[in-house]
Write a protein that holds these residues in place. Structure first.
Motif, PDB file in Angstrom:
ATOM      1  N   UNK A  40       1.233 -24.823  20.350  1.00  0.00           N
ATOM      2  CA  UNK A  40       0.945 -24.856  21.785  1.00  0.00           C
ATOM      3  C   UNK A  40       2.231 -24.871  22.602  1.00  0.00           C
ATOM      4  N   UNK A  41       3.218 -25.645  22.145  1.00  0.00           N
ATOM      5  CA  UNK A  41       4.513 -25.657  22.829  1.00  0.00           C
ATOM      6  C   UNK A  41       5.140 -24.271  22.788  1.00  0.00           C
ATOM      7  N   UNK A  65      12.959 -17.850  18.331  1.00  0.00           N
ATOM      8  CA  UNK A  65      12.064 -18.878  18.873  1.00  0.00           C
ATOM      9  C   UNK A  65      10.965 -19.225  17.859  1.00  0.00           C
ATOM     10  N   UNK A  66      10.456 -18.223  17.164  1.00  0.00           N
ATOM     11  CA  UNK A  66       9.446 -18.460  16.131  1.00  0.00           C
ATOM     12  C   UNK A  66      10.052 -19.249  14.966  1.00  0.00           C
ATOM     13  N   UNK A  67      11.245 -18.846  14.545  1.00  0.00           N
ATOM     14  CA  UNK A  67      11.902 -19.515  13.416  1.00  0.00           C
ATOM     15  C   UNK A  67      12.216 -20.971  13.766  1.00  0.00           C
ATOM     16  N   UNK A  68      12.727 -21.200  14.978  1.00  0.00           N
ATOM     17  CA  UNK A  68      13.043 -22.568  15.405  1.00  0.00           C
ATOM     18  C   UNK A  68      11.784 -23.432  15.397  1.00  0.00           C
ATOM     19  N   UNK A  69      10.667 -22.900  15.891  1.00  0.00           N
ATOM     20  CA  UNK A  69       9.408 -23.642  15.895  1.00  0.00           C
ATOM     21  C   UNK A  69       8.951 -23.956  14.474  1.00  0.00           C
ATOM     22  N   UNK A  70       9.105 -22.982  13.567  1.00  0.00           N
ATOM     23  CA  UNK A  70       8.695 -23.194  12.173  1.00  0.00           C
ATOM     24  C   UNK A  70       9.564 -24.259  11.499  1.00  0.00           C
ATOM     25  N   UNK A  71      10.865 -24.202  11.727  1.00  0.00           N
ATOM     26  CA  UNK A  71      11.759 -25.208  11.149  1.00  0.00           C
ATOM     27  C   UNK A  71      11.448 -26.584  11.723  1.00  0.00           C
ATOM     28  N   UNK A  72      11.128 -26.625  12.999  1.00  0.00           N
ATOM     29  CA  UNK A  72      10.763 -27.881  13.658  1.00  0.00           C
ATOM     30  C   UNK A  72       9.547 -28.505  12.982  1.00  0.00           C
TER      31      UNK A  72
END
Length: 481
Positions: A161-162, A367-374
């Motif tokens: 959602x973020x 942005x997708x990779x950062x969200x996945x790592x998060x």
């Protein structure tokens, strides 16, 4: 079901704001908000962005151990924000920076630049994920678990959602959503305080007098210099905490750099700097009132301070209305810090580490990779399932900000040329030395460093850079860089 519907409606508003702010968005919109943000909007949103979901839960619980002495640090925050406004912001605006670490490139060199950005990415990813994990645990335990929602789904859905509402508009969207989230968070906080005072049978004035008269209402410690709550330690640490964790943090500064002019950014910084004192006073006062309510109702105090507010607000002891308010407040507080962290990490990776600030497709992928790592970091904390590990993560984040303080201080207060290739070694050695000093000090002198470790860390980095630097006029300075 009421809580779920409330949270769904809350996300619906965020998505509407995202749609409104992301029209015709490009990388300049994502990274800098086209530098058109109204300063008062940024200032109001920054209050909520700086108060994470962990703060929403933990600050009221602080009173069980240290009373209201955290206010000493908050008073120091004011001078810290003044320093950021009138020392750092002019530098950032003069160079028209997209990320603040670009200054290190221009002043010290390429490896200094990469080192600063890498320390930020490491610290922000671990710190933001740890804070988000704590909030996810509370939200899952008290709100979603009764509906059979697994923890993994809680984390994934919240991060998705973020990602959805920040993926196009980036920092421009966050300026607006932060303001909405700040409004929700403080509305929840104030209404919960009123409900608690009503349960105690007090008027707001009587509640204030009771807080100040309670032994946990003590704010200042001048009589024990060894204590971590000693005034000058807390006050000076508050100054440096703001300078480092706001002025030298891309996450915090990115929103300030979206203001139209330097003067607007300074008004924004000073405004929310002063607002921190009353904001944190409300959180601490709520903690004192909750301890009074627990004593009056014969409720045993929780094992940890972090459970004090959830024990009342999330279990229905204050009514179902407060349960809804608590859920909205904690979601607002956690999202206002997590969304800006993901955006800042994406910005720093694209601009500082990959050096491709104009590539829109790359930005979407990062942005997708950062969200996945998060998500992976949050689930890792769940797998370990140890509060001591979380504490260690916070300590590590404190260590990683020290080298940033030293790097920026060296660049700003000296004119010497640093031997750029040695900077990564200095930045790594400094926190290691600090760890050794703290270990020896606690073992032989029974003194444990608190917030002042940040100052020591920055000082050691500064000293190391000075020892390895040369005069700007030296013939050796240019080849080394």
């Amino acid at each position: 079901m009421t809580i779920l519907l409330t949270v769904i409606a809350y996300f619906g508003v965020l998505m509407l704001l995202s749609r409104f702010t992301s029209r015709k968005a490009d990388n300049d919109t994502f990274f800098r908000g086209n530098r058109r943000s109204p300063w008062y909007l940024v200032a109001f949103g920054m209050i909520g962005a700086s108060i994470s979901g962990v703060t929403f839960v933990s600050v009221p619980g602080m009173v069980t151990l240290t009373g209201m002495t955290y206010m000493q640090t908050c008073i120091g925050f004011i001078l810290g924000y003044m320093a950021v406004a009138f020392v750092l912001l002019p530098v950032y605006y003069r160079f028209r920076l997209t990320t603040i670490y670009s200054y290190l490139h221009q002043r010290l060199g390429t490896r200094s630049y990469t080192t600063g950005a890498a320390f930020f990415v490491l610290s922000k990813m671990t710190g933001a994920a740890a804070r988000f994990y704590v909030v996810c645990i509370i939200l899952h335990r008290f709100v979603l678990e009764p509906y059979g929602v697994p923890f993994v789904a809680t984390v994934v859905v919240m991060v998705v959602l973020i990602w959805l509402y920040t993926r196009r508009g980036g920092i421009k969207t966050i300026v607006w959503t932060d303001s909405f989230q700040t409004l929700c968070m403080f509305s929840a906080l104030i209404l919960i305080i009123f409900q608690v005072t009503a349960q105690l049978g007090m008027s707001p004035r009587e509640a204030l007098q009771a807080v100040m008269a309670d032994e946990k209402g003590r704010m200042f410690v001048f009589d024990d210099w060894v204590s971590k709550q000693y005034f000058w330690k807390q006050f000076l640490s508050g100054i440096f905490i703001v300078v480092v964790m706001t002025g030298l943090d891309q996450d915090m500064m990115q929103k300030n750099l979206t203001c139209k002019t330097l003067r607007d950014a300074q008004k924004d910084m000073c405004s929310y700097g002063f607002a921190f004192v009353p904001a944190n006073f409300l959180f601490l006062a709520l903690g004192v009132l909750l301890t009074m309510l627990a004593a009056r109702q014969g409720i045993p105090m929780p094992a940890t301070g972090d459970e004090l507010l959830p024990m009342f607000a999330a279990t229905g002891r204050l009514g179902q209305g407060v349960v809804v308010l608590f859920s909205v407040g904690i979601v607002a507080a956690s999202f206002s810090s997590a969304d800006s962290a993901l955006t800042a990490l994406t910005t720093s990776c694209c601009v500082d580490l990959l050096r491709r600030p104009d590539d829109v497709r790359l930005r979407h992928r990062v942005h997708v990779v950062v969200a996945a790592v998060f998500v992976a970091f949050v689930l890792f904390f769940r797998l370990v399932n140890s509060s001591s590990v979380i504490d260690a993560i916070y300590v590590m984040c404190g260590y990683t900000y020290g080298p940033l303080l030293g790097l920026f201080a060296f660049g700003l207060v000296t004119k010497r040329a640093v031997r750029d290739r040695y900077v990564p070694f200095v930045a790594v050695a400094s926190p290691l030395i600090c760890f050794a000093v703290d270990t020896v000090s606690s073992h032989f002198f029974h003194y444990r460093f608190g917030y002042e470790m940040l100052m020591l860390n920055g000082l050691l980095t500064f000293a190391g850079l000075w020892l390895l630097s040369v005069s700007p006029r030296s013939p050796q300075s240019h080849p080394q860089r």
